[in-house]
Design an enzyme around this catalytic site. Sequence first.
Site, mmCIF file in Angstrom:
data_model
loop_
_atom_site.group_PDB
_atom_site.id
_atom_site.type_symbol
_atom_site.label_atom_id
_atom_site.label_comp_id
_atom_site.label_asym_id
_atom_site.label_seq_id
_atom_site.Cartn_x
_atom_site.Cartn_y
_atom_site.Cartn_z
ATOM 1 N N ARG A 71 0.818 -1.204 0.000
ATOM 2 C CA ARG A 71 0.000 0.000 0.000
ATOM 3 C C ARG A 71 0.859 1.265 0.000
ATOM 4 O O ARG A 71 0.532 2.241 -0.681
ATOM 5 C CB ARG A 71 -0.923 -0.002 1.219
ATOM 6 C CG ARG A 71 -1.904 1.151 1.291
ATOM 7 C CD ARG A 71 -2.995 1.018 0.255
ATOM 8 N NE ARG A 71 -2.706 1.734 -0.983
ATOM 9 C CZ ARG A 71 -3.304 1.465 -2.136
ATOM 10 N NH1 ARG A 71 -4.190 0.473 -2.217
ATOM 11 N NH2 ARG A 71 -3.014 2.166 -3.221
ATOM 12 N N LYS A 79 6.029 39.000 -1.346
ATOM 13 C CA LYS A 79 4.655 38.940 -1.820
ATOM 14 C C LYS A 79 3.839 40.092 -1.256
ATOM 15 O O LYS A 79 4.348 40.955 -0.539
ATOM 16 C CB LYS A 79 4.047 37.587 -1.456
ATOM 17 C CG LYS A 79 4.804 36.402 -2.077
ATOM 18 C CD LYS A 79 4.028 35.124 -2.010
ATOM 19 C CE LYS A 79 2.852 35.160 -2.969
ATOM 20 N NZ LYS A 79 2.111 33.883 -2.994
ATOM 21 N N LYS A 131 2.433 25.012 -2.561
ATOM 22 C CA LYS A 131 1.137 24.424 -2.205
ATOM 23 C C LYS A 131 1.225 22.905 -2.349
ATOM 24 O O LYS A 131 0.640 22.297 -3.241
ATOM 25 C CB LYS A 131 0.030 24.998 -3.083
ATOM 26 C CG LYS A 131 -0.179 26.495 -2.874
ATOM 27 C CD LYS A 131 -1.232 27.052 -3.825
ATOM 28 C CE LYS A 131 -1.380 28.552 -3.637
ATOM 29 N NZ LYS A 131 -2.350 29.139 -4.595
ATOM 30 N N ASP A 170 0.890 39.324 -10.640
ATOM 31 C CA ASP A 170 -0.147 38.558 -9.956
ATOM 32 C C ASP A 170 -1.551 39.071 -10.269
ATOM 33 O O ASP A 170 -1.838 40.261 -10.140
ATOM 34 C CB ASP A 170 0.084 38.603 -8.441
ATOM 35 C CG ASP A 170 -0.803 37.626 -7.698
ATOM 36 O OD1 ASP A 170 -0.832 36.447 -8.088
ATOM 37 O OD2 ASP A 170 -1.472 38.040 -6.740
ATOM 38 N N GLU A 186 6.515 40.425 -6.033
ATOM 39 C CA GLU A 186 5.159 40.393 -6.584
ATOM 40 C C GLU A 186 4.682 41.813 -6.894
ATOM 41 O O GLU A 186 4.930 42.755 -6.130
ATOM 42 C CB GLU A 186 4.205 39.729 -5.588
ATOM 43 C CG GLU A 186 2.771 39.658 -6.071
ATOM 44 C CD GLU A 186 1.867 38.938 -5.094
ATOM 45 O OE1 GLU A 186 0.846 39.524 -4.686
ATOM 46 O OE2 GLU A 186 2.201 37.785 -4.714
#
Length: 281
Positions: free
Chosen positions: A98, A165, A133, A220, A198
Amino acid sequence: MIDNQLVDELIDIALREDIGDGDHTTLSCIPHDLQGRAQLLVKQDGILCGVEVAKKIYQKFDPEMRIEVLIADGTPIRKGDVAFTVSGKSISILQTERLVLNFLQRLSGVATQTQEYVQLLEGTKTRILDTRKTTPGMRLLEKYAVRMGGGLNHRIGLYDMILIKDNHIDYAGGVTAAITKTKEYLKKLNKDLEIVVEARTLDDIREILQFDNILRILIDNFTPEQTKEAICLIDGKCQTESSGGINKETIRAYAEAGVDFVSIGALTHQIRSLDLSLKAY
């Protein structure tokens, strides 16, 4: 394949999580010295990834297990293919089954999804980047899968690149303040890290362009039309990257706008595991 202590620790955790104090089903009905073989059957077309992880699992769990790789990571696969065979103690094959499949199916899903995005950009200069992410603990492997699918890795974590950012900019007091403080910090610590900033507006871009040695501007949440305008404004002074809700339907338009990179979080957080099976034979 990534030879990293974090990957080894992840495998150890996964084995403990699955086996606990013993695989009592296998131990109760399979003789300890029984030898067996199994093969990895492909049940869905895609890009294979995770064979190198399977090799590490088998070696760690039972060094006497032998794997014969027939299809390498990063290779297109079709339903009906056999990717590898494994032989050794039947109890070892059963106890690792598994875990091997969990890694292979998920990583192959990431590689397959990445390849689908890459194919959408054929004929353009734009390259696909991943993001942070990722599944906690799985980042190095998922980013490996992105590479196997033809994508490129963005920064690995918070430590190997400066990425200023929107929240950094707001907390620091603006674009100029954020970049200035960052450069002072790097100089003080004698660190040589690439800087990406950004931009939310064209004015942000103009402000960023006042600084030297900015690797890339992250454009962005711009539309493709706004992105074209941004590309003209930047005029090759640094690399360009688009991000923010870009999907398979819209990504081509961003590439045709002339951006160097598109970062896609969905490569690792919106994937379907590939259908694979490990069968005795």
